[in-house]
Design an enzyme around this catalytic site. Structure first.
Site, PDB file in Angstrom:
ATOM      1  N   CYS A 175      32.782  90.015 -75.512  1.00 24.46           N
ATOM      2  CA  CYS A 175      32.272  88.900 -74.920  1.00 24.46           C
ATOM      3  C   CYS A 175      31.949  89.314 -73.454  1.00 24.46           C
ATOM      4  O   CYS A 175      32.895  89.862 -72.830  1.00 24.46           O
ATOM      5  CB  CYS A 175      33.436  87.797 -75.018  1.00 24.46           C
ATOM      6  SG  CYS A 175      32.782  86.300 -73.947  1.00 24.46           S
ATOM      7  N   CYS A 210      24.650  88.807 -73.826  1.00 24.91           N
ATOM      8  CA  CYS A 210      25.681  87.811 -74.296  1.00 24.91           C
ATOM      9  C   CYS A 210      25.712  88.334 -75.858  1.00 24.91           C
ATOM     10  O   CYS A 210      24.594  88.328 -76.385  1.00 24.91           O
ATOM     11  CB  CYS A 210      25.200  86.589 -74.161  1.00 24.91           C
ATOM     12  SG  CYS A 210      26.154  85.350 -75.202  1.00 24.91           S
TER      13      CYS A 210
HETATM   14  N1  DGL Z   1      29.286  85.856 -76.748  1.00 25.50           N
HETATM   15  C1  DGL Z   1      29.863  85.616 -75.143  1.00 25.50           C
HETATM   16  C2  DGL Z   1      29.310  86.598 -74.287  1.00 25.50           C
HETATM   17  O1  DGL Z   1      29.051  87.802 -74.715  1.00 25.50           O
HETATM   18  C3  DGL Z   1      30.235  84.241 -74.860  1.00 25.50           C
HETATM   19  C4  DGL Z   1      29.276  83.107 -74.866  1.00 25.50           C
HETATM   20  C5  DGL Z   1      29.789  81.900 -74.548  1.00 25.50           C
HETATM   21  O2  DGL Z   1      30.595  81.365 -74.784  1.00 25.50           O
HETATM   22  O3  DGL Z   1      28.996  81.217 -73.586  1.00 25.50           O
HETATM   23  O4  DGL Z   1      28.962  86.082 -73.301  1.00 25.50           O
END
Ligand code: DGL
Length: 269
Positions: A75, A180
């Site tokens: 993440c 993301c």
């Molecule tokens: N998948 C995550 C990222 O890479 C989080 C996205 C989110 O929960 O806003 O930032």
């Protein structure tokens, strides 16, 4: 319980980290993986930093109880907000996920970075961009995109382009950095919308994990890269192996398992 394989915890707010898990498993199928998605509280990207830290700490506590050898923050948002603090708090190595700014800068003079609000505002991203003066980056925060993707993938729908991909006006880019892990699900649509190639950091995360834990051998990694069609992802035997070696935890474990084995393997890569 005996421990036959190195144990790796992989965490994301929701489904995005499944795209990182796939990359790690493809590169190091000799490990045992524990995927924890916090889908009930996703998306994280517009939340307060303190709250994100608390959620990430809960996940890492759960990994600590399992006795992981390493954790992956799959993440960008969690990495941007609190990886330094978490590394001080936990005894195991923590591998982060960051926007693929450096690879994009090697190939582009002008590139767009799509990211959550928290990642877009972070000092980590600012410092990464500053390291690459040869490329002019535009950072576009996307307050809704991860949430829309979380829903759209679950419902088996596509993302409505004009509504959900933010406009970059008349600017033209040679590359888009997917800042993301959720965005990787819509890599092709994003490439088509902005009219250029995309970059994500997932392969880099897997390589850092493998190096950190000294997993696998160079030989079998190279063989796999040569034979693996990036658009197909798992070879069949890898998918079968994953069924025994990837475990799903948290408030959406069945859901993430089904997305991983139905969507990730054959549709999106
Ligand atoms: N998948 C995550 C990222 O890479 C989080 C996205 C989110 O929960 O806003 O930032």
């Amino acid at each position: 319980m005996g421990k036959d394989f190195p144990r790796i915890g992989v965490f994301d707010s929701g489904i995005g980290g499944l795209t990182v898990l796939k990359e790690c498993f493809s590169l190091a199928p000799e490990a045992e993986y524990f995927y924890l998605g916090d889908n009930a509280r996703a998306p994280y990207g517009n939340r307060e930093e303190g709250e994100i830290c608390d959620f990430v700490r809960e996940a890492l506590d759960a990994f600590g109880k399992i006795g992981v050898d390493a954790a992956v923050l799959a993440c960008n948002t969690a990495t941007a907000v609190c990886i330094d603090r978490m590394r001080r708090e936990f005894p195991f190595p923590i591998i982060g996920t960051e926007p693929a700014v450096l690879p994009a800068a090697k190939e582009c003079k002008r590139a767009l970075i799509l990211a959550t609000v928290r990642t877009a505002q972070s000092g980590r991203l600012r410092r990464l961009v500053q390291r690459c003066p040869s490329c002019r980056f535009t950072v576009l925060p996307c307050p809704d995109l991860a949430g829309e993707i979380e829903r759209a993938v679950g419902e088996g729908k596509g993302v409505g382009r004009s509504v959900h991909f933010p406009s970059a006006g008349d600017e033209r880019f040679e590359g888009v950095v997917l800042g993301c892990t959720h965005y990787v699900f819509f890599r092709d649509e994003i490439a088509a919308f902005y009219g250029c190639k995309t970059y994500d950091g997932n392969r880099g995360v897997a390589v850092r994990l493998v190096n950190r834990l000294n997993l696998g051998t160079a030989d079998h990694r190279e063989t796999r890269f040569e034979t693996q069609n990036q658009n197909i992802c798992f070879e069949k035997n890898l998918k079968e192996m994953a069924k025994g070696r990837v475990h799903f935890l948290g408030n959406a474990k069945e859901y993430n398992e089904s997305i991983f084995f139905s969507n990730i393997c054959f549709n999106y890569f």
